[in-house]
Design a protein around this motif. Structure first.
Motif, PDB file in Angstrom:
ATOM      1  N   VAL A 198       0.813  -1.214   0.000  1.00  0.00           N
ATOM      2  CA  VAL A 198       0.000   0.000   0.000  1.00  0.00           C
ATOM      3  C   VAL A 198       0.848   1.267   0.000  1.00  0.00           C
ATOM      4  O   VAL A 198       0.314   2.370   0.132  1.00  0.00           O
ATOM      5  N   ASN A 199       2.149   1.132  -0.148  1.00  0.00           N
ATOM      6  CA  ASN A 199       3.044   2.290  -0.202  1.00  0.00           C
ATOM      7  C   ASN A 199       4.163   1.980  -1.201  1.00  0.00           C
ATOM      8  O   ASN A 199       5.240   1.530  -0.825  1.00  0.00           O
ATOM      9  N   ARG A 200       3.885   2.248  -2.479  1.00  0.00           N
ATOM     10  CA  ARG A 200       4.816   1.855  -3.543  1.00  0.00           C
ATOM     11  C   ARG A 200       5.404   3.039  -4.298  1.00  0.00           C
ATOM     12  O   ARG A 200       5.849   2.899  -5.436  1.00  0.00           O
ATOM     13  N   VAL A 249      10.876   6.438  -8.977  1.00  0.00           N
ATOM     14  CA  VAL A 249      12.229   6.963  -9.224  1.00  0.00           C
ATOM     15  C   VAL A 249      13.313   6.164  -8.504  1.00  0.00           C
ATOM     16  O   VAL A 249      14.323   5.790  -9.098  1.00  0.00           O
ATOM     17  N   VAL A 250      13.120   5.905  -7.210  1.00  0.00           N
ATOM     18  CA  VAL A 250      14.178   5.296  -6.398  1.00  0.00           C
ATOM     19  C   VAL A 250      14.514   3.889  -6.875  1.00  0.00           C
ATOM     20  O   VAL A 250      15.694   3.532  -7.006  1.00  0.00           O
ATOM     21  N   VAL A 251      13.503   3.063  -7.138  1.00  0.00           N
ATOM     22  CA  VAL A 251      13.776   1.696  -7.582  1.00  0.00           C
ATOM     23  C   VAL A 251      14.532   1.684  -8.909  1.00  0.00           C
ATOM     24  O   VAL A 251      15.573   1.004  -9.021  1.00  0.00           O
ATOM     25  N   ALA A 290      13.602  -2.838   2.271  1.00  0.00           N
ATOM     26  CA  ALA A 290      12.231  -2.370   2.448  1.00  0.00           C
ATOM     27  C   ALA A 290      11.825  -2.463   3.910  1.00  0.00           C
ATOM     28  O   ALA A 290      11.808  -3.549   4.488  1.00  0.00           O
ATOM     29  N   TYR A 291      11.504  -1.307   4.520  1.00  0.00           N
ATOM     30  CA  TYR A 291      10.996  -1.362   5.888  1.00  0.00           C
ATOM     31  C   TYR A 291       9.477  -1.201   5.899  1.00  0.00           C
ATOM     32  O   TYR A 291       8.888  -0.665   4.966  1.00  0.00           O
ATOM     33  N   LYS A 349       6.791 -12.437   1.268  1.00  0.00           N
ATOM     34  CA  LYS A 349       7.345 -13.078   0.074  1.00  0.00           C
ATOM     35  C   LYS A 349       7.107 -12.230  -1.165  1.00  0.00           C
ATOM     36  O   LYS A 349       8.004 -12.091  -2.007  1.00  0.00           O
ATOM     37  N   TRP A 350       5.918 -11.666  -1.291  1.00  0.00           N
ATOM     38  CA  TRP A 350       5.623 -10.765  -2.417  1.00  0.00           C
ATOM     39  C   TRP A 350       6.637  -9.626  -2.452  1.00  0.00           C
ATOM     40  O   TRP A 350       7.140  -9.266  -3.517  1.00  0.00           O
ATOM     41  N   THR A 351       6.957  -9.087  -1.285  1.00  0.00           N
ATOM     42  CA  THR A 351       7.868  -7.941  -1.200  1.00  0.00           C
ATOM     43  C   THR A 351       9.244  -8.272  -1.752  1.00  0.00           C
ATOM     44  O   THR A 351       9.799  -7.526  -2.574  1.00  0.00           O
TER      45      THR A 351
END
Length: 330
Positions: free
Chosen positions: A196-198, A203-205, A217-218, A280-282
């Motif tokens: 829910v926070n992508r 830009v960063v990825v 990822a926190y 796992k998705w993350t």
């Protein structure tokens, strides 16, 4: 457990890394020291060899607990990640926010990463952690009152002194990463990322992928919101910061649970929890190297660790992503 290298370094972290914010109690309604220590040790026995902490988490308590938890473990088999640049003992730097410590005393948090402050913070962290080196030293938030090169020169000095192995950043933009890189080799950026926070995907990825930097990822489970355990009407304990977080508004809780209802059959078919499926998705998302997951007790630590063993096919990832398109928090 799977292990991945950070950037182009030889530092390998467990893809599920233990996040020790809650262990410090601060902003989480307190902590049970013994249970936190058990959680860290059990995580280690499950292959979670990497631990992320920070001085501000309990104003030193989290680092102290991590230090106690790793006593007796082979040091070169544990990766300690900590941070610097948030302080509460004076008003140097930029005011960040008002808070209360674990004893209920009012404190003010400031972003400050001047050269001498960084060097002093490192010495304190080494003492609390009971170690003579830190594997990854990360600036917690950018300090706009101090030039980035001044901050990074201090980190480079710590690397030369052997007190720090590698430099990382947290919550940095791509431009800030590029500026820091002029002074010291940066291997990673720790940023908020979840279903829910992508926002970092914009830009960063892409920057990190193109420049061979890792992303840690926190809050991948959005501080419990994505576990399916937070229902409408949930009451948080006193001192728990989530009670005032807009992600936990009644409307958002309903929306998130509606989404989770659409994917929970995947978790059921695999015999795992929703939280494990989310983790796992993350780590399967492009550019995401590590997912940080906190645990308040040994049982939660085991569950988090086992998320690394789940198999998600391309079709299953696409199915989850398709339903995520309908999820927009207000």
């Amino acid at each position: 457990m799977e292990y991945r290298k950070l950037g182009e370094s030889d530092l390998e972290l467990s893809v599920i890394t233990f996040g020790a914010w809650a262990a410090g109690g601060w902003m989480w309604g307190g902590t049970e020291r013994a249970e936190s220590i058990d959680a860290i040790r059990e995580a280690y026995h499950q292959g979670v060899t990497s631990i992320d902490t920070a001085p501000v988490y309990g104003q030193g308590l989290s680092e102290e607990i991590v230090g106690e938890a790793i006593k007796g473990l082979q040091r070169d088999k544990v990766q300690i990640l900590t941070k610097f640049g948030l302080q509460w003992e004076n008003n140097s730097g930029e005011f960040y926010f008002k808070s209360k410590n674990n004893q209920g005393k009012d404190i003010n948090i400031y972003k400050y990463a001047g050269r001498e402050a960084v060097l002093k913070e490192c010495e304190t962290s080494l003492r609390l952690l009971g170690t003579d080196y830190i594997d990854l030293y990360q600036i917690h938030w950018n300090d706009p009152t101090t030039p980035i090169d001044e901050t990074m020169e201090a980190v480079e000095l710590l690397i030369q002194q052997g007190k720090v192995r590698y430099a990382g950043v947290c919550n940095y933009t791509a431009d800030q990463m590029q500026e820091a890189e002029r002074t010291v080799a940066i291997v990673s950026n720790q940023v908020h990322y979840s279903m829910v926070n992508r926002k970092i995907e914009e830009v960063v990825v892409p920057y990190c992928i193109a420049n061979k930097k890792s992303i840690l990822a926190y809050s991948p489970m959005e501080r419990g919101l994505l576990t399916g355990k937070i229902k409408p009407g949930h009451i948080f304990s006193e001192g728990d910061h989530r009670s005032a977080n807009r992600s936990f508004s009644p409307e958002n809780i309903v929306q998130v649970n509606t989404f989770l209802d659409k994917i929970k059959h995947l978790a059921k078919d695999k015999g795992v929890s929703l939280g494990q499926l989310v983790l796992k998705w993350t780590i399967e998302k492009p550019g995401i190297t590590i997912a940080l997951a906190g645990a308040r007790n040994a049982e939660q630590a085991v569950q988090n660790a086992k998320a690394a063993d789940i198999h998600l096919s391309a079709d299953e990832m696409n199915y989850i992503n398709m339903h995520l398109e309908d999820l927009i928090l207000v």
